[in-house]
Every structure is written in C-alpha cells, then in structure tokens.
Motif scaffolding. Structure first.
Motif, PDB file in Angstrom:
ATOM      1  N   PRO A  81      44.491 101.140  48.523  1.00 40.02           N
ATOM      2  CA  PRO A  81      44.754  99.690  48.422  1.00 40.02           C
ATOM      3  C   PRO A  81      44.807  99.189  46.980  1.00 40.02           C
ATOM      4  O   PRO A  81      45.665  98.360  46.641  1.00 40.02           O
ATOM      5  CB  PRO A  81      43.572  99.063  49.183  1.00 40.02           C
ATOM      6  N   GLY A  82      43.902  99.703  46.138  1.00 39.92           N
ATOM      7  CA  GLY A  82      43.926  99.307  44.731  1.00 39.92           C
ATOM      8  C   GLY A  82      45.200  99.742  44.028  1.00 39.92           C
ATOM      9  O   GLY A  82      45.763  98.997  43.216  1.00 39.92           O
ATOM     10  N   LEU A  83      45.672 100.955  44.330  1.00 40.58           N
ATOM     11  CA  LEU A  83      46.913 101.438  43.719  1.00 40.58           C
ATOM     12  C   LEU A  83      48.104 100.613  44.175  1.00 40.58           C
ATOM     13  O   LEU A  83      49.009 100.315  43.383  1.00 40.58           O
ATOM     14  CB  LEU A  83      47.119 102.915  44.070  1.00 40.58           C
ATOM     15  N   ILE A  84      48.116 100.258  45.464  1.00 44.73           N
ATOM     16  CA  ILE A  84      49.219  99.433  45.982  1.00 44.73           C
ATOM     17  C   ILE A  84      49.223  98.069  45.295  1.00 44.73           C
ATOM     18  O   ILE A  84      50.275  97.566  44.865  1.00 44.73           O
ATOM     19  CB  ILE A  84      49.101  99.279  47.511  1.00 44.73           C
ATOM     20  N   TYR A  85      48.033  97.475  45.177  1.00 41.83           N
ATOM     21  CA  TYR A  85      47.937  96.183  44.493  1.00 41.83           C
ATOM     22  C   TYR A  85      48.380  96.311  43.031  1.00 41.83           C
ATOM     23  O   TYR A  85      49.114  95.456  42.516  1.00 41.83           O
ATOM     24  CB  TYR A  85      46.500  95.666  44.559  1.00 41.83           C
ATOM     25  N   LEU A  86      47.929  97.372  42.359  1.00 43.06           N
ATOM     26  CA  LEU A  86      48.300  97.580  40.950  1.00 43.06           C
ATOM     27  C   LEU A  86      49.806  97.728  40.806  1.00 43.06           C
ATOM     28  O   LEU A  86      50.412  97.167  39.889  1.00 43.06           O
ATOM     29  CB  LEU A  86      47.587  98.831  40.416  1.00 43.06           C
ATOM     30  N   PHE A  87      50.424  98.460  41.723  1.00 42.04           N
ATOM     31  CA  PHE A  87      51.880  98.663  41.651  1.00 42.04           C
ATOM     32  C   PHE A  87      52.621  97.353  41.881  1.00 42.04           C
ATOM     33  O   PHE A  87      53.557  97.012  41.139  1.00 42.04           O
ATOM     34  CB  PHE A  87      52.302  99.706  42.695  1.00 42.04           C
ATOM     35  N   ILE A  88      52.201  96.600  42.905  1.00 42.66           N
ATOM     36  CA  ILE A  88      52.902  95.359  43.230  1.00 42.66           C
ATOM     37  C   ILE A  88      52.691  94.305  42.141  1.00 42.66           C
ATOM     38  O   ILE A  88      53.631  93.604  41.736  1.00 42.66           O
ATOM     39  CB  ILE A  88      52.417  94.813  44.598  1.00 42.66           C
ATOM     40  N   ASN A  89      51.471  94.200  41.639  1.00 45.27           N
ATOM     41  CA  ASN A  89      51.138  93.128  40.699  1.00 45.27           C
ATOM     42  C   ASN A  89      51.518  93.452  39.255  1.00 45.27           C
ATOM     43  O   ASN A  89      51.855  92.539  38.493  1.00 45.27           O
ATOM     44  CB  ASN A  89      49.638  92.841  40.772  1.00 45.27           C
ATOM     45  N   ASN A  90      51.475  94.738  38.865  1.00 48.16           N
ATOM     46  CA  ASN A  90      51.664  95.089  37.461  1.00 48.16           C
ATOM     47  C   ASN A  90      52.972  95.818  37.166  1.00 48.16           C
ATOM     48  O   ASN A  90      53.470  95.734  36.034  1.00 48.16           O
ATOM     49  CB  ASN A  90      50.491  95.971  36.974  1.00 48.16           C
ATOM     50  N   TYR A  91      53.499  96.561  38.108  1.00 52.42           N
ATOM     51  CA  TYR A  91      54.672  97.382  37.810  1.00 52.42           C
ATOM     52  C   TYR A  91      55.967  96.832  38.401  1.00 52.42           C
ATOM     53  O   TYR A  91      57.023  96.952  37.779  1.00 52.42           O
ATOM     54  CB  TYR A  91      54.447  98.815  38.306  1.00 52.42           C
ATOM     55  N   MET A  92      55.900  96.240  39.579  1.00 51.65           N
ATOM     56  CA  MET A  92      57.112  95.682  40.169  1.00 51.65           C
ATOM     57  C   MET A  92      57.721  94.550  39.331  1.00 51.65           C
ATOM     58  O   MET A  92      58.943  94.434  39.248  1.00 51.65           O
ATOM     59  CB  MET A  92      56.838  95.211  41.598  1.00 51.65           C
ATOM     60  N   PRO A  93      56.894  93.708  38.677  1.00 50.17           N
ATOM     61  CA  PRO A  93      57.499  92.634  37.868  1.00 50.17           C
ATOM     62  C   PRO A  93      58.075  93.086  36.533  1.00 50.17           C
ATOM     63  O   PRO A  93      58.686  92.272  35.827  1.00 50.17           O
ATOM     64  CB  PRO A  93      56.322  91.672  37.623  1.00 50.17           C
ATOM     65  N   LEU A  94      57.890  94.356  36.148  1.00 51.35           N
ATOM     66  CA  LEU A  94      58.327  94.790  34.816  1.00 51.35           C
ATOM     67  C   LEU A  94      59.817  94.556  34.543  1.00 51.35           C
ATOM     68  O   LEU A  94      60.176  94.179  33.424  1.00 51.35           O
ATOM     69  CB  LEU A  94      57.976  96.270  34.610  1.00 51.35           C
ATOM     70  N   PRO A  95      60.716  94.795  35.511  1.00 46.44           N
ATOM     71  CA  PRO A  95      62.139  94.503  35.217  1.00 46.44           C
ATOM     72  C   PRO A  95      62.385  93.053  34.835  1.00 46.44           C
ATOM     73  O   PRO A  95      63.372  92.743  34.161  1.00 46.44           O
ATOM     74  CB  PRO A  95      62.844  94.863  36.531  1.00 46.44           C
ATOM     75  N   GLY A  96      61.477  92.156  35.239  1.00 41.07           N
ATOM     76  CA  GLY A  96      61.649  90.745  34.893  1.00 41.07           C
ATOM     77  C   GLY A  96      61.403  90.429  33.436  1.00 41.07           C
ATOM     78  O   GLY A  96      61.602  89.286  33.004  1.00 41.07           O
ATOM     79  N   LEU A  97      60.989  91.430  32.633  1.00 46.32           N
ATOM     80  CA  LEU A  97      60.783  91.200  31.201  1.00 46.32           C
ATOM     81  C   LEU A  97      62.064  90.784  30.486  1.00 46.32           C
ATOM     82  O   LEU A  97      62.008  90.176  29.417  1.00 46.32           O
ATOM     83  CB  LEU A  97      60.222  92.467  30.543  1.00 46.32           C
ATOM     84  N   VAL A  98      63.198  91.106  31.085  1.00 54.00           N
ATOM     85  CA  VAL A  98      64.474  90.741  30.437  1.00 54.00           C
ATOM     86  C   VAL A  98      64.643  89.233  30.369  1.00 54.00           C
ATOM     87  O   VAL A  98      65.471  88.737  29.588  1.00 54.00           O
ATOM     88  CB  VAL A  98      65.666  91.377  31.186  1.00 54.00           C
ATOM     89  N   ILE A  99      63.868  88.477  31.162  1.00 55.90           N
ATOM     90  CA  ILE A  99      63.967  87.008  31.114  1.00 55.90           C
ATOM     91  C   ILE A  99      63.640  86.505  29.712  1.00 55.90           C
ATOM     92  O   ILE A  99      64.173  85.491  29.264  1.00 55.90           O
ATOM     93  CB  ILE A  99      63.017  86.372  32.148  1.00 55.90           C
ATOM     94  N   ALA A 100      62.735  87.222  29.007  1.00 56.13           N
ATOM     95  CA  ALA A 100      62.344  86.796  27.666  1.00 56.13           C
ATOM     96  C   ALA A 100      63.504  86.830  26.689  1.00 56.13           C
ATOM     97  O   ALA A 100      63.450  86.173  25.643  1.00 56.13           O
ATOM     98  CB  ALA A 100      61.205  87.681  27.158  1.00 56.13           C
ATOM     99  N   PHE A 101      64.541  87.563  26.994  1.00 53.02           N
ATOM    100  CA  PHE A 101      65.688  87.698  26.091  1.00 53.02           C
ATOM    101  C   PHE A 101      66.939  87.026  26.657  1.00 53.02           C
ATOM    102  O   PHE A 101      68.038  87.268  26.176  1.00 53.02           O
ATOM    103  CB  PHE A 101      65.971  89.185  25.835  1.00 53.02           C
ATOM    104  N   LYS A 102      66.755  86.180  27.669  1.00 50.24           N
ATOM    105  CA  LYS A 102      67.885  85.490  28.288  1.00 50.24           C
ATOM    106  C   LYS A 102      67.598  83.999  28.415  1.00 50.24           C
ATOM    107  O   LYS A 102      66.445  83.565  28.369  1.00 50.24           O
ATOM    108  CB  LYS A 102      68.166  86.067  29.679  1.00 50.24           C
ATOM    109  N   GLN A 103      68.666  83.234  28.573  1.00 46.19           N
ATOM    110  CA  GLN A 103      68.541  81.816  28.897  1.00 46.19           C
ATOM    111  C   GLN A 103      68.610  81.713  30.409  1.00 46.19           C
ATOM    112  O   GLN A 103      69.682  81.640  30.999  1.00 46.19           O
ATOM    113  CB  GLN A 103      69.667  81.001  28.239  1.00 46.19           C
ATOM    114  N   TYR A 104      67.420  81.742  31.026  1.00 46.27           N
ATOM    115  CA  TYR A 104      67.361  81.899  32.477  1.00 46.27           C
ATOM    116  C   TYR A 104      68.007  80.726  33.202  1.00 46.27           C
ATOM    117  O   TYR A 104      67.752  79.558  32.895  1.00 46.27           O
ATOM    118  CB  TYR A 104      65.913  82.040  32.923  1.00 46.27           C
ATOM    119  N   ASN A 105      68.854  81.072  34.158  1.00 44.67           N
ATOM    120  CA  ASN A 105      69.514  80.094  35.005  1.00 44.67           C
ATOM    121  C   ASN A 105      69.273  80.515  36.446  1.00 44.67           C
ATOM    122  O   ASN A 105      69.672  81.595  36.860  1.00 44.67           O
ATOM    123  CB  ASN A 105      71.019  80.041  34.691  1.00 44.67           C
TER     124      ASN A 105
END
Length: 365
Positions: A81-105
């Motif tokens: 359960p801890g690994l699943i939570y860690l994956f969902i909370n910490n690793y799944m959002p990583l692709p969203g880091l590109v928002i920092a370099f875009k003008q999000y719409n």
C-alpha cells in the motif's frame, strides 16, 4: 582416435592427484590442460560437465531467491500500500513538470499549451519581494532545524529515563499537538494574542501594568511566535525517531560508565550523543533538502493572513499561493515547485558530500 594425443601418467597416484585436485586453482589448471592436450572425448566430457555445473549453480540461486521471496512475502504485502501511494502521489505527476515551461491553457491541455521556456521562473526572481520571501524561507527553516532538533533530542533523552505508565502519558501528551490541524492551532494562537480578548493582553500584560499590544499589526514579534509554535507542534513527533534509536542502545555501555564513576551528563556527552550522531545527520540532511519549502499552514493560517505581517511571515509557498489566487497562473506555481525541488536536491547532495568528507560512515551515499 587417430592423430589424437593421449595423456600419459607415470603412476596411479599422479593420475588420481590430477583428477582430484586439492584446491580450485589446481582444478582449473587440470581442466585447461585436458582441454588443450586431451582427446576430443575428454574435451566434450569436460564441456558437458561445465554446463551441468552452471545449470546446477543457476538452479541453486533460483531456489535461494524463491525461498527469500517466500520468507519476506508478508513484509512485501505490508509494504505494497505504501508503494502504491508513493507511485500515485510522487511519480505519476512527474510528466506534469512540463507545465513549468509552458503557458498553461486548460482548453489546450498540458501538452498542447505553448512553450515559454524559463519565463515562468522570472516571477520568483524579478519581483521586489524576491529577497524577502527567500530570506524568510531559509532563515525560518534554519531556525526550525537547529531548535527543533535540539529539543527533540533533549525530550527523547528525558523520556528514555522514564519508566512505567508515566512514560506513555508524557509521550502521548507531547505528541498531541502534532495531531491538531493548523486551523485549530491558528485559533489557539489567536486566543492568546487577540488584541481585545487575548489571554496575554487581558491577563499577563494587565497584571504587569503594561499597555496592550496589537500583536497582529507588529511584525517584529512574529519570528519568535512562529518558531515557538513550530517547536510546540513538531518536537513530540520528531523525538519519536530519536527515542526509538535510544531504546536500541546497549545498556552495558551505561552500566560500565556508572562503574567508572561517570555522571549522567558525561554519559549523555560521551555515549548517547555519539551513538545518536548517524540518526541526527540523516534527519538533518533530509530537513536540509526541504529548506526552500515552508509549512504553509504555519505561515498562512497562524498569522491569519494579515497583510501587516507579510515582511516576516511571507515565504515562497505563501507568496506563490497568493499569486495563484490573484492571477490564476498555474504555470508560475509549477515553476516555483520545480525551483524548490532542484535547489533542495542540490543542497542534499552538497550536505552529503560534506558529511562524507568528515565521516564517510555517516553519509547517506
């Protein structure tokens, strides 16, 4: 076989000695010699034997791994359960880091929004408040690391000396503030520092003949108030790790010190603190990694978001949050998070390298 060379032995002992070597080196030498000078049948037999040995070794390793996995299977299930939570909370959002370099719409989505490069990061550095929020974030965190760590170690040492029900009662009592929400803590602080009905103004200052203080309009008092509230809230939780470490120490060290006439302070100085050093270093380096982060509730909810206190309560997190409310720019908030993460990662590596040069055994890597 015609044309093949036969190995000749002078006596039976020499032949047995070659077949049954005393050590691994002799066995390797015999096999190499047999492959080079033996008959074709000998070479095929040796190769077949090698394949069997390799297969047996692989089978043994596979069985060992299987037994180890079965042995620790309950622990893996508990860890899942801890690994699943860690994956969902910490690793799944990583692709969203590109928002920092875009003008999000929102209409175009994350990957359809236009690139703006490092423009979102200018929000943190070109503003007139950049120095204030950076100074507050770093200095508060340094104070929290030093004071909270010192108090946590002191409380853990005191609790380790207690026995019976008293220890459980005190441990539960000091852990209780950490279980309170920041909203409740904010109103508890307000109950003490309220100008009209606060306990300090109406009781303490009144008894001393002092004039009431408008606490929520005077920034100079809040560095001390916030440090005190942070220590009160987090020391009970932080001391748990140190207390668990203390409970694992060998009691014979202290018994020997008592026989040699060591005082309690000498036992703490020369036994407890050196044994606690690896734990202190590890937790301190983890805290250094978050030195550019701040407890949002502590700096936003406890001062009641009073504009007059921004000079001493405004940090990177609260500044980004207020900017997000005013401008609604998600990209700038993402840029602030990326900046904090990168700086924290660099600081952890730097602190680890410094510790490694001083004491290699205490370093994380």
């Amino acid at each position: 076989m015609a044309g093949s060379k036969q190995i000749k032995f002078k006596n039976l002992d020499q032949k047995n000695e070659l077949r049954r070597p005393k050590n691994r080196t002799a066995q390797v030498v015999r096999r190499e010699k047999s492959v080079k000078t033996g008959t074709l049948w000998d070479r095929l037999r040796i190769r077949k034997r090698r394949r069997k040995n390799m297969a047996r070794v692989k089978s043994q390793k596979s069985q060992k791994r299987r037994k180890t996995f079965v042995r620790f299977l309950p622990i893996y299930i508990l860890m899942l359960p801890g690994l699943i939570y860690l994956f969902i909370n910490n690793y799944m959002p990583l692709p969203g880091l590109v928002i920092a370099f875009k003008q999000y719409n929102a209409g175009k989505g994350i990957y359809g929004s236009p690139w703006v490069g490092l423009k979102n990061f200018e929000y943190l550095f070109t503003t007139s408040d950049a120095f204030v929020i950076t100074r507050n974030t770093i200095l508060y965190n340094v104070a929290f690391i030093v004071i909270n760590t010192t108090l946590a170690i002191a409380v853990a040492i005191v609790l380790s000396e207690l026995e019976g029900k008293r220890k459980k009662v005190y441990q539960s009592a000091i852990l209780l503030p950490n279980l309170l929400s920041t909203v409740i803590i904010g109103y508890l602080v307000f109950a003490f520092f309220s100008v009209e009905n606060g306990f300090i103004n109406n009781t303490i200052l009144k008894a001393l003949g002092k004039d009431p203080v408008s606490w929520y309009s005077e920034p100079k008092y809040w560095p001390f108030i916030l440090v005190f509230v942070s220590a009160w809230k987090s020391v009970g939780y932080n001391c748990i790790v140190y207390l668990a470490t203390l409970m694992g120490f060998d009691k014979s060290f202290y018994e020997s010190a008592k026989i040699d006439g060591a005082t309690r302070w000498q036992q703490i100085k020369y036994i407890t603190l050196p044994l606690l050093r690896p734990t202190i270093i590890m937790l301190t380096m983890m805290a250094i990694g978050r030195i550019f982060y701040s407890d949002f509730g502590l700096f936003y909810q406890v001062p009641m978001n009073q504009g007059a206190l921004y000079s001493t309560t405004n940090t990177i997190d609260t500044y980004v949050y207020r900017g997000l409310l005013q401008m609604g720019n998600v990209s700038m908030s993402a840029a602030a998070g990326v900046y904090q993460s990168i700086v924290g990662f660099i600081l952890v590596l730097g602190a680890n390298l410094l510790v490694r040069k001083i004491d290699r055994d205490s370093a994380l890597i």
